[in-house]
Design an enzyme around this catalytic site. Structure first.
Site, short mmCIF file in Angstrom:
data_model
loop_
_atom_site.label_atom_id
_atom_site.label_comp_id
_atom_site.label_asym_id
_atom_site.label_seq_id
_atom_site.Cartn_x
_atom_site.Cartn_y
_atom_site.Cartn_z
N ASP A 148 -12.62 -8.66 4.20
CA ASP A 148 -13.89 -8.59 3.46
C ASP A 148 -14.49 -9.99 3.34
O ASP A 148 -15.69 -10.19 3.48
CB ASP A 148 -13.68 -8.02 2.05
CG ASP A 148 -13.95 -6.52 1.99
OD1 ASP A 148 -13.74 -5.84 3.01
OD2 ASP A 148 -14.38 -6.03 0.92
N ASP A 205 -6.59 -6.78 4.06
CA ASP A 205 -7.68 -6.10 3.37
C ASP A 205 -8.60 -7.13 2.74
O ASP A 205 -9.83 -7.07 2.88
CB ASP A 205 -7.10 -5.17 2.30
CG ASP A 205 -8.19 -4.46 1.51
OD1 ASP A 205 -9.13 -3.96 2.14
OD2 ASP A 205 -8.10 -4.44 0.27
N TYR A 248 0.82 -1.21 0.00
CA TYR A 248 0.00 0.00 0.00
C TYR A 248 0.86 1.26 0.00
O TYR A 248 0.47 2.28 -0.56
CB TYR A 248 -0.91 0.03 1.25
CG TYR A 248 -2.25 -0.61 1.07
CD1 TYR A 248 -2.37 -1.95 0.74
CD2 TYR A 248 -3.42 0.12 1.25
CE1 TYR A 248 -3.60 -2.54 0.60
CE2 TYR A 248 -4.66 -0.46 1.12
CZ TYR A 248 -4.75 -1.80 0.79
OH TYR A 248 -5.98 -2.38 0.65
N ASP A 300 -3.53 -18.02 0.26
CA ASP A 300 -4.51 -18.67 -0.63
C ASP A 300 -5.25 -19.77 0.13
O ASP A 300 -6.48 -19.89 0.05
CB ASP A 300 -3.84 -19.20 -1.92
CG ASP A 300 -2.54 -19.95 -1.67
OD1 ASP A 300 -2.05 -19.94 -0.53
OD2 ASP A 300 -2.01 -20.54 -2.63
N LYS A 326 2.57 -15.40 2.53
CA LYS A 326 2.83 -16.12 1.28
C LYS A 326 4.32 -16.42 1.26
O LYS A 326 5.07 -15.99 0.37
CB LYS A 326 2.37 -15.24 0.10
CG LYS A 326 2.37 -15.93 -1.24
CD LYS A 326 1.26 -16.94 -1.44
CE LYS A 326 1.46 -17.70 -2.72
NZ LYS A 326 0.55 -18.84 -2.88
C1 IPM Z 1 -10.41 -0.91 3.89
C2 IPM Z 1 -10.64 -0.30 2.53
C3 IPM Z 1 -9.46 0.59 2.20
C4 IPM Z 1 -8.23 -0.28 2.14
C5 IPM Z 1 -9.61 1.42 0.92
C6 IPM Z 1 -10.87 2.25 0.93
C7 IPM Z 1 -8.40 2.27 0.65
O1 IPM Z 1 -10.84 -1.28 1.58
O2 IPM Z 1 -10.28 -0.16 4.87
O3 IPM Z 1 -10.37 -2.13 3.98
O4 IPM Z 1 -7.94 -0.88 1.11
O5 IPM Z 1 -7.53 -0.37 3.15
MG MG Z 2 -10.96 -3.25 2.37
#
Ligand code: IPM
Ligand code: MG
Length: 371
Positions: A249, A245, A142, A221, A189
């Site tokens: 999700d 990240d 990042y 993975d 990884k």
């Molecule tokens: C998160 C989001 C952010 C990230 C984006 C909006 C930059 O997806 O906080 O998980 O990738 O960290």
């Molecule tokens: Mg995110």
């Protein structure tokens, strides 16, 4: 306790959900005799439109002089669809993380009995799942050097980590594991990436200081697959920025809705509390956004200042609202409540929380008297 709380509500549904969290925090302040002061600033597309920058200096300064930051959401489709745009709302969030030194992002995931059936995953797989992800937040790909060649035909993002960056988040994750089921899984990884090998080496070394915690390793993975096959095997997951990240999700599916998942970003003087979902632009202003992830982030804010009873009151209120079905349409499609109504309900519950027993007889009563 007196707390100065900066509020950066941001884009999309950010303002409407954050408003509910402020309501709930004000109810907590009244009920438990605290003084919480809120001051708002601009961030994201809203800030670009007005001031030309996704994180204006005034907003960063506001956070630096505050005790905590309540963050809404960031992102706007008009920038997503334009890869050439030089400023992007998301830069505001990244600058904030870096500027406030928030190197650890904590994302708890748990299931609610009432919502088990709503998860697309089979109920026997997820019932009882309870895990927390510690994601490194200010390093890795990042923040590495980014380049596009002059002819525009190649591009690169550098991923680098130092032992110091790994150690500080690892200590937090081990300490959390000690308070939980004493298991820590490092997701990496290491079969391919040099940075991952450094993570393994460093974390293995640190593990010696936490002998009561069992450490294991998973390639990312495989971890992505295990998260769906058997999420109950996880207690604390520690991982680098990008893997965290992605798997956070993915993990949100276990809870039944991404609208329920809270997070805290810590490391600097001013910690930040934000829902893990994005700005959900399609829902903006429709009253359908779920405010619970933001409200549970406010509960994490209370935890951060060791206001445990207060944080528990917020969580108890959320649990009751879910039992009663006082929920937005993502989890209650047939008879849903608006964002504002859910916030009002939770606000009302906080002041009544001692008088309400969570049992079936009282559920209807609660709904009739409070709504
Ligand atoms: C998160 C989001 C952010 C990230 C984006 C909006 C930059 O997806 O906080 O998980 O990738 O960290
Ligand atoms: Mg995110």
């Amino acid at each position: 306790m007196k707390l100065n709380i900066a509020v950066l509500a941001g884009d999309g549904i950010g303002p409407e959900i954050t408003k509910q969290s402020i309501k709930v925090l004000k109810a907590v302040a009244d009920r438990f005799d605290h003084e919480f002061n809120f001051e708002e600033g601009l961030v994201g597309a809203a800030a670009i439109d007005l001031l030309g920058a996704p994180l204006p200096d005034s907003s960063l300064d506001l956070c630096k002089k505050s005790d905590a930051l309540l963050f809404g959401a960031i992102g706007d489709p008009k920038y997503d669809n334009n890869p050439d745009s030089k400023v992007r709302p998301e830069q505001g969030l990244l600058q904030l993380r870096k500027g406030l030194g928030l190197f650890a992002n904590i994302r708890p995931v748990k299931t609610y009995d009432k919502l088990i059936e709503q998860s697309p995953l089979k109920s026997d797989r997820i019932t009882g799942a309870d895990l927390v992800i510690y994601r490194e937040l200010t390093g890795g790909i990042y923040f590495g050097e980014k380049q596009t060649s002059e002819d525009g035909k190649s591009a690169s993002d550098l991923c680098s980590y130092s032992t110091n960056e790994i150690e500080r988040v690892a200590h937090l994750a081990f300490k959390s594991a000690q308070q939980r089921r004493k298991k820590l899984t490092l997701v990496d990884k290491a079969n391919v990436l040099e940075t991952s090998r450094l993570w393994r080496k460093t974390v293995t070394e640190i593990a010696k200081e936490y002998e009561d915690v069992e450490l294991d390793f998973l390639f990312v993975d495989n971890a992505a697959m295990q998260m769906i096959l058997n999420p109950k095997q996880f207690d604390v997951i520690l991982t680098e920025n990008m893997f965290g990240d992605i798997i956070s999700d993915e993990a949100s599916v276990i809870g039944g809705s991404i609208g329920l998942l809270a997070s805290a970003s810590v490391g600097g003087k001013c910690a930040m509390f934000e829902p893990i979902h994005g700005s959900y632009p399609q829902a903006t202003g429709k009253g359908i956004a779920n405010p619970v992830a933001s409200i549970l982030s406010a509960a994490m804010l209370l935890d951060h200042f060791e206001l445990t009873e207060e944080a528990d009151a917020v969580r108890k209120a959320v649990e009751l609202s879910i039992k009663l079905n006082v929920c937005t349409q993502d989890i209650n499609p047939d008879n849903h409540y608006t964002t504002e109504k859910v916030g009002d309900f939770l606000e009302g519950l906080i002041s009544e929380i001692d008088n309400i027993n969570i049992n079936n007889e009282n559920l209807n009563l609660g709904q009739m008297t409070i709504i």
